[in-house]
Scaffold this active site. Sequence first.
Site, PDB file in Angstrom:
ATOM      1  N   CYS A 186      63.372 -30.022 -11.045  1.00 12.48           N
ATOM      2  CA  CYS A 186      62.453 -30.191 -12.178  1.00 12.48           C
ATOM      3  C   CYS A 186      62.378 -31.652 -12.610  1.00 12.48           C
ATOM      4  CB  CYS A 186      62.858 -29.314 -13.359  1.00 12.48           C
ATOM      5  SG  CYS A 186      61.744 -29.442 -14.778  1.00 12.48           S
ATOM      6  N   CYS A 246      61.848 -32.276 -16.403  1.00 11.18           N
ATOM      7  CA  CYS A 246      63.052 -32.190 -17.231  1.00 11.18           C
ATOM      8  C   CYS A 246      63.951 -33.404 -17.036  1.00 11.18           C
ATOM      9  CB  CYS A 246      63.881 -30.965 -16.857  1.00 11.18           C
ATOM     10  SG  CYS A 246      62.971 -29.438 -16.802  1.00 11.18           S
ATOM     11  N   ASP A 247      64.236 -33.718 -15.786  1.00  8.56           N
ATOM     12  CA  ASP A 247      65.321 -34.644 -15.487  1.00  8.56           C
ATOM     13  C   ASP A 247      64.855 -36.058 -15.147  1.00  8.56           C
ATOM     14  OD1 ASP A 247      66.903 -32.435 -15.832  1.00  8.56           O
ATOM     15  OD2 ASP A 247      66.975 -31.945 -13.702  1.00  8.56           O
TER      16      ASP A 247
END
Lengths: 328, 213
Positions: free
Chosen positions: A152, A155-156
Amino acid sequence: MFDFKVAEEPRKEAPSGGLYDYIIIGAGPAGLSSAIYAARDGMKVLVLEKEVVGGLAATTELIENYPGFPEGIAGEELMERMRKQAERFGTEIVEFDEVTKVEPVKKGLIRVHTAEGETYEGKVVLLATGSQPKHLGIPGEEEFYGRGVSYCATCDGPLYKGKRVVVIGCGNSGLQEGQNLLNYASEVTFIEFLDHSPAEKILQERVMNHPKATCYFNSQVVEIKGDEKVTAVVFKDRATGELKEIPADGVFIYVGYKPDTEFVKDLVELNRWGYIKTDEKMRTKVEGVLAAGDVRADNLAQVTVAVSDGCKAAMTTREYLAELKSEA
Amino acid sequence: MALLNDEIRGQVAEMLAGLPNKVKLVTFTQPENCPYCDLIVELMQEVAGTSPQVTSEVYDFTVHKDKVAEYKIDKAPATAIVGAKDYGMRFFGIPANYEFGTLLHGIQLAGHGHALELDEATKGFLASLEKPVHIQVFVTPTCPYCPRAATLAFEMATASDLVRADVIEAQEFMELSNAYNVMGVPLNVINDKERVEGAAPAYMIVEAIKKSI
Ligand SMILES: Cc1cc2nc3c(=O)[nH]c(=O)nc-3n(C[C@H](O)[C@H](O)[C@H](O)COP(=O)(O)OP(=O)(O)OC[C@H]3O[C@@H](n4cnc5c(N)ncnc54)[C@H](O)[C@@H]3O)c2cc1C
């Protein structure tokens, strides 16, 4: 750069129980769109989701091809809107509970069992469980998950500011999310198994010509190396057989998706890749059990398609409920 | 320009209307290495401006040592969300994008003075705690799953005087994030020992707490 918005408070009331007209498994675009149609039509609708509402669509930074949003819309925001729309018409949603078994009992009664030990009863069940990112199954992938290996980028990505990252897979997802990573990372190396990128032209142009991007085609990643966390990626040039190692702080894997159908493999008919076969009305071979979205065989993995499937499934459910009623 | 537009301000006001207890947002800034300090202060003041029950106080981490000690702040920027008492909710960094919801949830918890969403089993477990529990949740503003983990930690802090919950915006605390090897979010670190990756349901956090003590 930042924005401040108010998300809907998560609903925590227990579901009302009793016999549902329509139980939907999976709260991605297919499941929620079906819930919107069905609940607005007056059905008693329950949506069961193993994680959080939104499905895969919520994990993408920007969706640019969903009609109605000329500037594009953040995946999560689009899904939050679908959730609100479904709830507005009375849909009940349960999150963090995975469906483990679908058990047809008799005509007009299907039991749905969950990992938390709950049992729900419905007249019609929709399988809208979508798909999961595929893992490569190479050494280091499991070991360094959460320590440099990620599925992801939305997200990261921000954790890799000024760092070197590798994106495995140059399809639509890989390039789209790689584009997002180019905002943070100092270098992004793309590695693709095929000798070309199968992605949309517009994405290829944006990403491949970027000064921070390097691309290797016809290359197979064989290992992710690290100590405490990821330090390097090893891949093989498929033409020459030569092994190359490039230093990396993060590895984002976008090598396709596999359907979430383990729990119904003995119930409905699957194709050889595990996708559910249906007719045009979204009906599986099992009476009262429908399927919609990415999980359906021979479908395009697009939000617009998932939403359209969800609508069709709701229409089929309406017809079927009328049939049950006339027989009763 | 205001950070919160009229529509959002209205929604926030509605969420924070009628909280039974007063809530203080105690923010610690520092003069250097704090690109978002001004933004954070402005945000807290705008949020406080939406409700008579909420106030904002600002201190300098490098100067106001008494307050730093009182709220046990070890790094800045930080905001303590304090209700009738200090439940141990801290947000380090800027609560922007998805994390704005975490801040609002924290204010609601502090204003009500009890957990709002925990199930009975989790509450029962937390009530039986005998030793302190430190939950650190690393997040990024763009992570859709992170508020789940962050609000769960805040719920637990509100439910037990022994639980302290620090939500940490990983990008602003790169050294700390590197020290904990935060390469993916959300990441829960419990008592510096147990790691739980992802937005886990309450029972998994409870298991990790048990293991850590
Ligand atoms: C990086 C990325 C970028 C993308 N970009 C675009 C784009 O720009 N435009 C576009 O149109 N599409 C895009 N897509 C594709 C799009 O996200 C999917 O086509 C869409 O989400 C499919 O919807 P769905 O409802 O069928 O399944 P999903 O969105 O996958 O939702 C299925 C849901 O079911 C849940 N579930 C699974 N099993 C169970 C179970 N047993 N019990 C309970 N719940 C379960 C899952 O947790 C999930 O929430 C992108 C996808 C990715 C990964």
